[in-house]
Design a protein around this motif. Structure first.
Motif, mmCIF file in Angstrom:
data_model
loop_
_atom_site.group_PDB
_atom_site.id
_atom_site.type_symbol
_atom_site.label_atom_id
_atom_site.label_comp_id
_atom_site.label_asym_id
_atom_site.label_seq_id
_atom_site.Cartn_x
_atom_site.Cartn_y
_atom_site.Cartn_z
ATOM 1 N N LEU A 42 0.831 -1.205 0.000
ATOM 2 C CA LEU A 42 0.000 0.000 0.000
ATOM 3 C C LEU A 42 0.860 1.247 0.000
ATOM 4 O O LEU A 42 1.797 1.363 0.800
ATOM 5 N N GLN A 43 0.516 2.181 -0.855
ATOM 6 C CA GLN A 43 1.192 3.472 -0.884
ATOM 7 C C GLN A 43 0.262 4.541 -0.319
ATOM 8 O O GLN A 43 -0.966 4.426 -0.437
ATOM 9 N N PRO A 44 0.808 5.577 0.325
ATOM 10 C CA PRO A 44 -0.048 6.685 0.771
ATOM 11 C C PRO A 44 -0.874 7.205 -0.407
ATOM 12 O O PRO A 44 -0.396 7.239 -1.544
ATOM 13 N N GLY A 45 -2.115 7.527 -0.123
ATOM 14 C CA GLY A 45 -3.017 8.014 -1.152
ATOM 15 C C GLY A 45 -3.928 6.945 -1.717
ATOM 16 O O GLY A 45 -4.869 7.251 -2.437
ATOM 17 N N THR A 46 -3.658 5.667 -1.398
ATOM 18 C CA THR A 46 -4.587 4.631 -1.840
ATOM 19 C C THR A 46 -5.914 4.801 -1.106
ATOM 20 O O THR A 46 -5.941 5.258 0.041
ATOM 21 N N HIS A 47 -6.994 4.461 -1.765
ATOM 22 C CA HIS A 47 -8.322 4.570 -1.143
ATOM 23 C C HIS A 47 -8.871 3.168 -0.930
ATOM 24 O O HIS A 47 -9.126 2.441 -1.900
ATOM 25 N N ARG A 64 5.644 -4.026 7.260
ATOM 26 C CA ARG A 64 6.498 -2.856 7.071
ATOM 27 C C ARG A 64 5.617 -1.623 6.946
ATOM 28 O O ARG A 64 4.558 -1.670 6.343
ATOM 29 N N GLY A 65 6.069 -0.504 7.510
ATOM 30 C CA GLY A 65 5.378 0.764 7.320
ATOM 31 C C GLY A 65 4.584 1.225 8.522
ATOM 32 O O GLY A 65 4.930 0.928 9.671
ATOM 33 N N ASP A 83 -3.529 2.021 15.585
ATOM 34 C CA ASP A 83 -2.348 2.543 14.912
ATOM 35 C C ASP A 83 -1.313 1.427 14.859
ATOM 36 O O ASP A 83 -0.716 1.078 15.882
ATOM 37 N N LEU A 84 -1.132 0.835 13.674
ATOM 38 C CA LEU A 84 -0.185 -0.262 13.514
ATOM 39 C C LEU A 84 1.157 0.304 13.080
ATOM 40 O O LEU A 84 1.252 0.992 12.065
ATOM 41 N N ASN A 85 2.175 0.030 13.886
ATOM 42 C CA ASN A 85 3.488 0.606 13.633
ATOM 43 C C ASN A 85 4.528 -0.268 14.334
ATOM 44 O O ASN A 85 4.643 -0.245 15.557
ATOM 45 N N THR A 102 -11.751 0.158 7.478
ATOM 46 C CA THR A 102 -10.888 0.643 6.409
ATOM 47 C C THR A 102 -9.526 0.901 7.019
ATOM 48 O O THR A 102 -9.321 0.664 8.209
ATOM 49 N N LEU A 103 -8.608 1.407 6.211
ATOM 50 C CA LEU A 103 -7.322 1.800 6.780
ATOM 51 C C LEU A 103 -6.783 3.025 6.064
ATOM 52 O O LEU A 103 -7.149 3.319 4.936
ATOM 53 N N ILE A 104 -5.951 3.736 6.804
ATOM 54 C CA ILE A 104 -5.243 4.904 6.294
ATOM 55 C C ILE A 104 -3.769 4.528 6.221
ATOM 56 O O ILE A 104 -3.214 3.985 7.185
ATOM 57 N N VAL A 105 -3.145 4.811 5.096
ATOM 58 C CA VAL A 105 -1.737 4.470 4.888
ATOM 59 C C VAL A 105 -0.908 5.734 5.095
ATOM 60 O O VAL A 105 -1.046 6.699 4.354
ATOM 61 N N HIS A 106 -0.044 5.725 6.106
ATOM 62 C CA HIS A 106 0.769 6.896 6.438
ATOM 63 C C HIS A 106 2.119 6.916 5.706
ATOM 64 O O HIS A 106 2.699 7.984 5.522
ATOM 65 N N GLU A 107 2.620 5.744 5.365
ATOM 66 C CA GLU A 107 3.887 5.628 4.642
ATOM 67 C C GLU A 107 3.838 4.316 3.874
ATOM 68 O O GLU A 107 2.974 3.467 4.152
ATOM 69 N N PRO A 108 4.709 4.109 2.884
ATOM 70 C CA PRO A 108 4.674 2.845 2.145
ATOM 71 C C PRO A 108 4.663 1.666 3.123
ATOM 72 O O PRO A 108 5.498 1.591 4.033
#
Length: 131
Positions: A42-47, A64-65, A83-85, A102-108
């Motif tokens: 997943l890249q940031p900006g994916t919906h 990762r990410g 928040d998965l990190n 859903t999820l929000i992608v903060h970084e690759p």
């Protein structure tokens, strides 16, 4: 197949040039495999639309990410935020059967998703319809 940095790098590179800003790699052993397992780069900006799985729970593990998994109730009100990190020691979450999420992608990022049973495509009834 070995799941290693090279594979994750390749998937993230493919996701970067994909119109949807994400790609997945099916980890099943064939069409007869009665489990669902995939890597999702997943890249940031994916919906990822708010959706649910009515017949299975879903396990999401972040390899990762950094992503945030969001849960919603039947009225569309946020009822959980995870928040998965890996840097903070938080690697995954279990999504209950029928939970809107859903999820929000903060970084690759690369996650592995696992569900019970053979693959069943999500129907429009299982995608949150915004009013």
């Amino acid at each position: 197949m070995e799941i290693n940095d090279q594979l994750l790098d390749e998937l993230l590179s493919q996701a970067e040039t994909n119109e949807r800003r994400r790609v997945n790699l099916d980890l099943r052993n064939g069409d007869g495999d009665t489990s669902q397992r995939m890597l999702n780069a997943l890249q940031p900006g994916t919906h990822v639309p708010i959706h649910r799985h009515t017949t299975t729970s879903e396990t999401v593990i972040l390899l990762r990410g950094h992503v945030t998994e969001l849960f919603y109730n039947e009225k569309g009100v946020e009822c959980g935020r995870y928040d998965l990190n890996p840097v903070k020691g938080v690697y995954g979450v279990q999504v209950p059967v029928g939970m809107w999420h859903t999820l929000i992608v903060h970084e690759p990022s690369v996650i592995i998703e696992m569900k019970d049973g053979a693959y069943v495509p999500i129907t429009m009834d299982d995608i949150w319809q915004y009013e």
